[in-house]
Design a protein around this motif. Structure first.
Motif, PDB file in Angstrom:
ATOM      1  N   THR A  23       1.218  -0.778   0.086  1.00  0.00           N
ATOM      2  CA  THR A  23      -0.081  -0.026  -0.063  1.00  0.00           C
ATOM      3  C   THR A  23       0.692   1.446  -0.865  1.00  0.00           C
ATOM      4  O   THR A  23       0.728   2.042  -0.680  1.00  0.00           O
ATOM      5  CB  THR A  23      -1.373  -0.158   0.969  1.00  0.00           C
ATOM      6  OG1 THR A  23      -1.749  -1.233   1.488  1.00  0.00           O
ATOM      7  CG2 THR A  23      -1.878   1.078   1.381  1.00  0.00           C
TER       8      THR A  23
ATOM      9  N   ASP B 160       0.143  -2.443 -10.008  1.00  0.00           N
ATOM     10  CA  ASP B 160      -0.456  -3.610  -9.376  1.00  0.00           C
ATOM     11  C   ASP B 160      -0.149  -5.017  -8.869  1.00  0.00           C
ATOM     12  O   ASP B 160      -0.893  -5.652  -9.289  1.00  0.00           O
ATOM     13  CB  ASP B 160      -1.667  -3.381  -8.214  1.00  0.00           C
ATOM     14  CG  ASP B 160      -1.898  -3.807  -6.661  1.00  0.00           C
ATOM     15  OD1 ASP B 160      -0.873  -4.968  -6.723  1.00  0.00           O
ATOM     16  OD2 ASP B 160      -2.603  -3.505  -5.937  1.00  0.00           O
TER      17      ASP B 160
ATOM     18  N   LYS C   4       0.474 -13.404   0.752  1.00  0.00           N
ATOM     19  CA  LYS C   4       1.610 -13.124  -0.534  1.00  0.00           C
ATOM     20  C   LYS C   4       2.479 -14.326  -0.307  1.00  0.00           C
ATOM     21  O   LYS C   4       2.621 -15.295  -0.369  1.00  0.00           O
ATOM     22  CB  LYS C   4       2.014 -11.588  -0.974  1.00  0.00           C
ATOM     23  CG  LYS C   4       1.329 -10.754  -0.838  1.00  0.00           C
ATOM     24  CD  LYS C   4      -0.039 -10.661  -1.644  1.00  0.00           C
ATOM     25  CE  LYS C   4      -0.547  -9.779  -2.015  1.00  0.00           C
ATOM     26  NZ  LYS C   4      -1.462  -8.979  -0.904  1.00  0.00           N
TER      27      LYS C   4
ATOM     28  N   GLU D 288       0.168  -9.440  -6.554  1.00  0.00           N
ATOM     29  CA  GLU D 288       0.023 -10.214  -5.807  1.00  0.00           C
ATOM     30  C   GLU D 288       0.940 -11.438  -7.230  1.00  0.00           C
ATOM     31  O   GLU D 288       0.513 -12.653  -7.382  1.00  0.00           O
ATOM     32  CB  GLU D 288      -1.478 -10.714  -6.350  1.00  0.00           C
ATOM     33  CG  GLU D 288      -2.333  -9.888  -5.526  1.00  0.00           C
ATOM     34  CD  GLU D 288      -4.181  -9.868  -5.741  1.00  0.00           C
ATOM     35  OE1 GLU D 288      -4.755 -10.781  -6.660  1.00  0.00           O
ATOM     36  OE2 GLU D 288      -4.239  -9.597  -4.919  1.00  0.00           O
TER      37      GLU D 288
HETATM   38  C1  LIG Z   1      -1.798  -7.642  -0.673  1.00  0.00           C
HETATM   39  C2  LIG Z   1      -2.067  -6.091  -1.570  1.00  0.00           C
HETATM   40  C3  LIG Z   1      -2.123  -5.075  -1.664  1.00  0.00           C
HETATM   41  C4  LIG Z   1      -1.491  -4.365  -0.386  1.00  0.00           C
HETATM   42  O1  LIG Z   1      -0.585  -5.073   0.223  1.00  0.00           O
HETATM   43  P1  LIG Z   1       0.415  -4.607   1.301  1.00  0.00           P
HETATM   44  O2  LIG Z   1       1.386  -5.141   1.257  1.00  0.00           O
HETATM   45  O3  LIG Z   1      -0.907  -5.611   1.934  1.00  0.00           O
HETATM   46  O4  LIG Z   1      -0.376  -2.986   2.104  1.00  0.00           O
HETATM   47  C5  LIG Z   1      -2.443  -4.373  -2.450  1.00  0.00           C
HETATM   48  N1  LIG Z   1      -2.893  -4.475  -3.607  1.00  0.00           N
HETATM   49  C6  LIG Z   1      -3.388  -5.828  -3.527  1.00  0.00           C
HETATM   50  C7  LIG Z   1      -4.460  -6.220  -5.103  1.00  0.00           C
HETATM   51  C8  LIG Z   1      -3.214  -6.685  -2.970  1.00  0.00           C
HETATM   52  O5  LIG Z   1      -3.254  -7.930  -3.351  1.00  0.00           O
END
Ligand SMILES: *Cc1c(COP(=O)(O)O)cnc(C)c1O
Length: 385
Positions: A56, A167, A201, A170
């Motif tokens: 995040t 992003d 993750k 995952e």
């Molecule tokens: C896990 C995740 C995040 C955020 O990651 P964090 O390390 O938990 O802040 C953002 N976007 C997606 C799609 C995620 O699965």
């Protein structure tokens, strides 16, 4: 109990964390941070990576470096974990929600339609006809370790002058094996990419993230912003507003150990995926969602696809029955454009995502799952039919 997705810490984790403690480097300085950054950069093929507190935080830095400001707009998927969208709000900007295609990732066809019919390309950039605000960027989420159609999305982004933030939280380890981006890893194709090392993750540092940029200087800038924007570390001169987003050496020690095992985790996940696929697709009304053909996925999450008209149980009944058998499963996230903070935001013809979220149940996928565990899950599902 067979959990959905839990950490696998059987490598050098304890050794490296102990080293960090013995050295008394536990905070935001220390050799493991540099090492983790270097190793991730090498693994995904970029020059510069920046370790931060969470995915995040990495996304927040990416949007800041995209120059997303108050009242700007950012195109985001509605089918995602909400952390992909919230940083848009942190900056006082507004999300525009897009539908997914059958890969569960952002639909490039609707994206192009939206840019073409609902927006105007001006000297300020792409302007949304509806709100008269400037759209700065697209956030693309590589859902469950699959890859969004980056070739199409990059073409659209170039045409309409939009920055692309991947992003890839995952999708660490997913890369193209074919097409224009053959050899490119998820997170390294757009302007900025972000990985996450949260507990669920594919590799974990307890909590943590990594920011990567096409432009190596941007990564330096992200590192600067993540450490309170110190322009002089002795006299504490600050010329910008920064954040306390730096990863700690303890987290990075975990990360270095985890990354050593990533390829073996992917190998195990692939084997288990194939066992699930083979058995599940022969059950009437069930299938396992495919990954795209032109990628080597990281096989992070396995999505059971339920056709309720053929399978005797509803998705939610199956979830409950499996829970009684001590097998943890989870439906897909609630769509973000329907969540309370975002109900008034603009969304563009969302239909496919609404259909998909009803049909999917994520089933156990941890990298320490044995073949026996997988067969047990399959048998329980088969017996319930
Ligand atoms: C896990 C995740 C995040 C955020 O990651 P964090 O390390 O938990 O802040 C953002 N976007 C997606 C799609 C995620 O699965």
């Amino acid at each position: 109990m067979i959990p959905l997705s839990v950490p696998n810490l059987k490598g050098n984790e304890l050794k490296y964390v102990s080293e960090a403690i013995n050295d008394e480097w536990v905070s935001t300085g220390g050799s493991f941070i540099n090492k983790f950054e270097k190793n991730i950069a090498e693994y995904v093929g970029v020059n510069n990576a920046v370790a931060c507190q969470s995915g995040t935080a990495g996304l927040h830095l990416a949007l800041t470096l995209t120059d997303v400001q108050h009242n700007d707009e950012v195109i985001v998927p509605t089918l995602t974990f909400i952390a992909a969208v919230n940083p848009v709000s942190y900056l006082g900007a507004n999300p525009i929600f897009m539908d997914c295609d059958d890969s569960l990732c952002l639909d490039p066809v609707k994206l192009e339609q939206f840019c073409q019919t609902e927006c105007q390309l001006t000297s300020d950039g792409l302007v949304n006809n509806n709100t008269k605000r400037v759209i700065k960027a697209i956030i693309v989420v590589h859902v469950f370790g699959n890859m969004a159609n980056m070739e199409e999305i990059m073409n659209i982004a170039n045409k309409y002058q939009l920055k692309v933030i991947e992003d890839a939280t995952e999708a660490l380890g997913t890369y193209y094996i074919d097409g224009k981006y053959k050899g490119s890893y998820a997170g390294t194709i757009g302007d900025f990419g972000v990985y996450s090392f949260n507990g669920n993750k594919i590799i974990t540092t307890g909590g943590g993230g990594m920011f990567v940029a096409k432009d190596s200087e941007m990564a330096d800038k992200a590192r600067y912003l993540s450490t309170q924007a110190k322009d002089d570390t002795l006299y504490y001169v600050h010329n910008e507003i920064g954040y306390n987003y730096r990863m700690t050496n303890l987290q990075a020690a975990l990360g270095v150990a985890q990354l050593e095992q990533l390829e073996s985790f992917i190998e195990t996940k692939k084997e288990n995926y194939n066992v699930y696929k083979e058995h599940i697709q022969s059950i009437d009304g069930l299938d396992i969602l495919n990954f795209n053909k032109d990628i080597r996925p990281n096989y992070w999450f396995y999505s059971l696809v339920i056709d309720e008209s053929k399978f005797s149980l509803s998705r939610d009944t199956l979830l409950k029955k499996l829970e009684e058998k001590k097998i943890q499963t989870r439906p897909i996230w609630g769509l973000i454009h329907e969540q309370k903070p975002y109900q008034n935001a603009q969304s563009y013809h969302i239909t496919n995502a609404s259909i998909w979220i009803e049909k999917i149940l994520n089933i156990p996928c941890s990298s320490n799952l044995t073949k026996e565990d997988v067969l047990q899950v399959i048998n329980e599902i088969r017996n319930l039919k």
